[in-house]
Enzyme design. Structure first.
Site, PDB file in Angstrom:
ATOM      1  N   LYS A  26       5.245  -6.469   6.939  1.00 29.85           N
ATOM      2  CA  LYS A  26       5.181  -5.196   6.614  1.00 29.85           C
ATOM      3  C   LYS A  26       3.690  -4.345   6.690  1.00 29.85           C
ATOM      4  CE  LYS A  26       6.466  -3.037   2.779  1.00 29.85           C
ATOM      5  NZ  LYS A  26       7.254  -2.319   1.772  1.00 29.85           N
ATOM      6  N   SER A  27       2.920  -5.279   6.031  1.00 35.20           N
ATOM      7  CA  SER A  27       1.400  -4.574   6.054  1.00 35.20           C
ATOM      8  C   SER A  27       0.693  -4.363   7.632  1.00 35.20           C
ATOM      9  CB  SER A  27       0.561  -5.598   5.310  1.00 35.20           C
ATOM     10  OG  SER A  27       1.065  -5.481   4.010  1.00 35.20           O
ATOM     11  N   ARG A  75       0.049  -1.415  10.154  1.00 33.99           N
ATOM     12  CA  ARG A  75      -1.311  -0.955  10.464  1.00 33.99           C
ATOM     13  C   ARG A  75      -1.397  -1.204  12.234  1.00 33.99           C
ATOM     14  NH1 ARG A  75      -1.822  -3.021   5.566  1.00 33.99           N
ATOM     15  NH2 ARG A  75      -3.645  -2.837   4.451  1.00 33.99           N
ATOM     16  N   GLY A  95       4.146   3.506  -0.074  1.00 38.89           N
ATOM     17  CA  GLY A  95       2.925   3.873  -0.493  1.00 38.89           C
ATOM     18  C   GLY A  95       1.854   3.229   0.248  1.00 38.89           C
ATOM     19  N   ARG A 108       4.776   8.075  -7.858  1.00 38.23           N
ATOM     20  CA  ARG A 108       3.517   7.231  -7.937  1.00 38.23           C
ATOM     21  C   ARG A 108       2.171   7.922  -7.624  1.00 38.23           C
ATOM     22  NH1 ARG A 108       5.246   3.146  -3.272  1.00 38.23           N
ATOM     23  NH2 ARG A 108       7.247   3.910  -3.331  1.00 38.23           N
ATOM     24  N   GLN A 160      -4.886  -1.347  -0.324  1.00 36.96           N
ATOM     25  CA  GLN A 160      -4.706   0.088   0.231  1.00 36.96           C
ATOM     26  C   GLN A 160      -5.883   0.843   0.067  1.00 36.96           C
ATOM     27  OE1 GLN A 160      -1.133   1.295  -1.639  1.00 36.96           O
ATOM     28  NE2 GLN A 160       0.291  -0.439  -0.883  1.00 36.96           N
ATOM     29  N   ASP A 211       2.364  -8.771  -4.460  1.00 37.70           N
ATOM     30  CA  ASP A 211       3.694  -8.162  -4.474  1.00 37.70           C
ATOM     31  C   ASP A 211       4.682  -9.323  -4.893  1.00 37.70           C
ATOM     32  OD1 ASP A 211       3.327  -5.508  -3.620  1.00 37.70           O
ATOM     33  OD2 ASP A 211       2.858  -6.317  -1.378  1.00 37.70           O
ATOM     34  N   LYS A 220       2.737   0.442  -9.127  1.00 35.77           N
ATOM     35  CA  LYS A 220       3.554  -0.009  -7.749  1.00 35.77           C
ATOM     36  C   LYS A 220       4.878   0.886  -7.873  1.00 35.77           C
ATOM     37  CE  LYS A 220       1.278  -3.422  -5.632  1.00 35.77           C
ATOM     38  NZ  LYS A 220       0.953  -3.462  -4.323  1.00 35.77           N
ATOM     39  N   ARG A 255      11.739  -4.724  -4.291  1.00 38.31           N
ATOM     40  CA  ARG A 255      11.150  -6.142  -4.790  1.00 38.31           C
ATOM     41  C   ARG A 255      11.887  -6.712  -6.063  1.00 38.31           C
ATOM     42  NH1 ARG A 255       7.699  -7.723  -0.799  1.00 38.31           N
ATOM     43  NH2 ARG A 255       6.682  -5.851   0.059  1.00 38.31           N
TER      44      ARG A 255
END
EC number: 2.5.1.19
Length: 454
Positions: free
Chosen positions: A38-39, A43, A110, A138, A185, A336, A363, A410
């Site tokens: 996902k990260s 990107r 996020g 958040r 982040q 995570d 989170k 999660r």
């Protein structure tokens, strides 16, 4: 502007989806591939939109979070389409994004909201960002405070929360910032703001965090200087404004997603599974290191490099785990994965201490408190001392409780893993939002023999 795969076509109003999970009747087995990282997926869309030329992305995670990012970059002027299994992005160039006609809705992500804040801060137009109920709860201040040093302005709700208006600056100043708490982040948001700034942007992190941003910036032709900072940290610098050139990206399997079938296989007797093409970035593999310390039968085969990131196939078999003491400096490499690691610790022999978990408090939920509640309601003994979580393993039968997930994907998947190995069924109050990060999670687990019935 919408396109194939956009949330406006694929994200329906979510309906609560409770699930009762009973112990797997037999061991998990088989070969599978978890969704793309996902990260890296976030990107790849953002960086390709900032690059000059056409980028092809293979293996993109097509979960709701990433699709929100795709829609946001379309709204900012990039052309994003899908050709077969590939995603094709026609970039605008650094500093050349255009003012969006509407509010940017980042859904539950996020990561996308914080990274995009950095990009938007150095563009000379106004924008508004919002998200779902979870994301709107958040705090964003840990990103907006350092970003405002470049001359941009942020207007948020009380407590620094979304919706948020951003007045970007077309004459961004470079930022020099030392992170008070390790956060990939926040680091990434500042570096992305520096792409369109005149001068050298510097981020100092006390502990090395995941470096996908640095790796991918280099992949797109940006010179990024990384040096040691302090005992175990890093100093990252880049000088802008930069030019980014389109480069194709292959997204590896997400190690954070792989964590759930891995821990399930370790806990369910008779299990023997293979996970193919999992990303092995050393700043993301803290969970694998920890599980091996606990006695896990977890081996890595066929190691290779794809798209600038190390990748390998994981072979996992049922194991009798023992308690572990996880040092705080390992937290950034597995932040995570702590909920599902805590589940593993509940089944291990002896007590485990997971240290330095302050980042979990900000989170999708207060993930530390929610993890404690997940374990306690299902019979596990825990204790929180400062930012450390202590889990006392193997104390009586586990399961039998109802897990409140607080829209945290999660936590929901960790509860499912607990239920597969517990002596009594585990009720999960909602699993609908798992699709935001792990599309097809239930189907993948069932293909391995989990026997989940939605």
């Amino acid at each position: 502007m919408t396109g194939e795969g956009s949330p406006s076509k694929n994200i329906a109003m979510q309906v609560s989806r409770p699930l009762t999970v009973s112990a797997s009747p037999k061991g998990l087995s088989g070969r599978t591939r978890v969704p793309g990282d996902k990260s890296i997926s976030h990107r790849s869309l953002m960086f390709a939109a900032l690059a000059s030329g056409r980028t092809y992305v293979t293996g993109l995670l097509e979960g709701e979070d990433v699709l929100r990012t795709a829609d946001a970059m379309r709204a900012l002027g990039a052309t994003i389409t899908r050709e077969g299994a590939d995603w094709v992005i026609e970039g605008r160039g650094v500093g050349a994004l255009t003012e969006p006609a509407d509010v940017l809705d980042m859904g539950n992500s996020g990561t996308a909201a914080r990274l995009l804040s950095g990009i938007l801060s150095s563009h000379g137009f106004n924008s508004i960002m919002t998200g779902d109920a979870s994301l709107r709860s958040r705090p964003m201040r840990r990103v907006t405070v350092p970003l405002a040093a470049n001359g941009s302005e942020f207007l948020t709700r009380e407590g620094g929360r979304l919706p948020m208006a951003i007045r970007g600056t077309g004459e961004a100043k470079p930022i020099e910032y030392r992170l008070p708490v390790a956060s990939a982040q926040v680091k990434s948001a500042i570096l992305l703001a520096g792409l369109n700034a005149h001068g050298t942007t510097v981020v100092e992190e006390p502990v090395a965090t995941r470096d996908h941003t640095e790796n991918m910036l280099r992949h797109f032709g940006v010179e990024v200087d990384v040096s040691r900072f302090g005992a175990g940290g890093r100093r990252i610098a880049l000088t802008g404004p930069v030019r980014m050139t389109a480069r194709d990206v292959t997204v590896p399997g997400d190690p954070s997603s792989a964590a759930f079938p891995i821990v399930a296989a370790l806990l369910v007797p008779g299990s023997d599974i293979w996970l193919e093409g999992v990303g092995l970035n050393p700043l993301r593999t803290g969970l694998f290191t920890t599980l091996i310390e606990m006695g896990a039968s977890l081996s890595i085969e066929n190691e290779r490099v794809e798209g600038g990131e190390p990748v390998g196939d994981l072979h996992v078999r049922y194991s009798q785990l023992k308690g572990v003491d996880v040092p705080p400096e390992r937290a950034p490499s597995m932040i995570d994965e702590y909920p599902v690691l805590a589940v593993a610790c509940a089944f291990a022999e002896g007590a485990s201490r997971l240290r330095g978990l302050e980042e979990l408090r900000v989170k999708e939920s207060d993930r530390l408190a929610s993890t404690v509640a997940l374990l306690n309601v299902n019979g596990a003994e825990t204790e929180v001392i400062g930012d450390d979580l202590i889990v006392k393993g193997c104390h009586g039968p586990l399961g039998g409780g109802t897990v409140q997930t607080h829209m945290d994907h999660r936590l929901a998947m960790s509860a499912v893993v607990l239920g597969l190995a517990a002596q009594k069924p585990v009720n999960v109050d909602d699993t609908a939002f798992i699709e935001t990060s792990f599309p097809g999670f239930v189907d993948l687990m069932n293909a391995l023999g989990a026997g989940l019935t939605p």
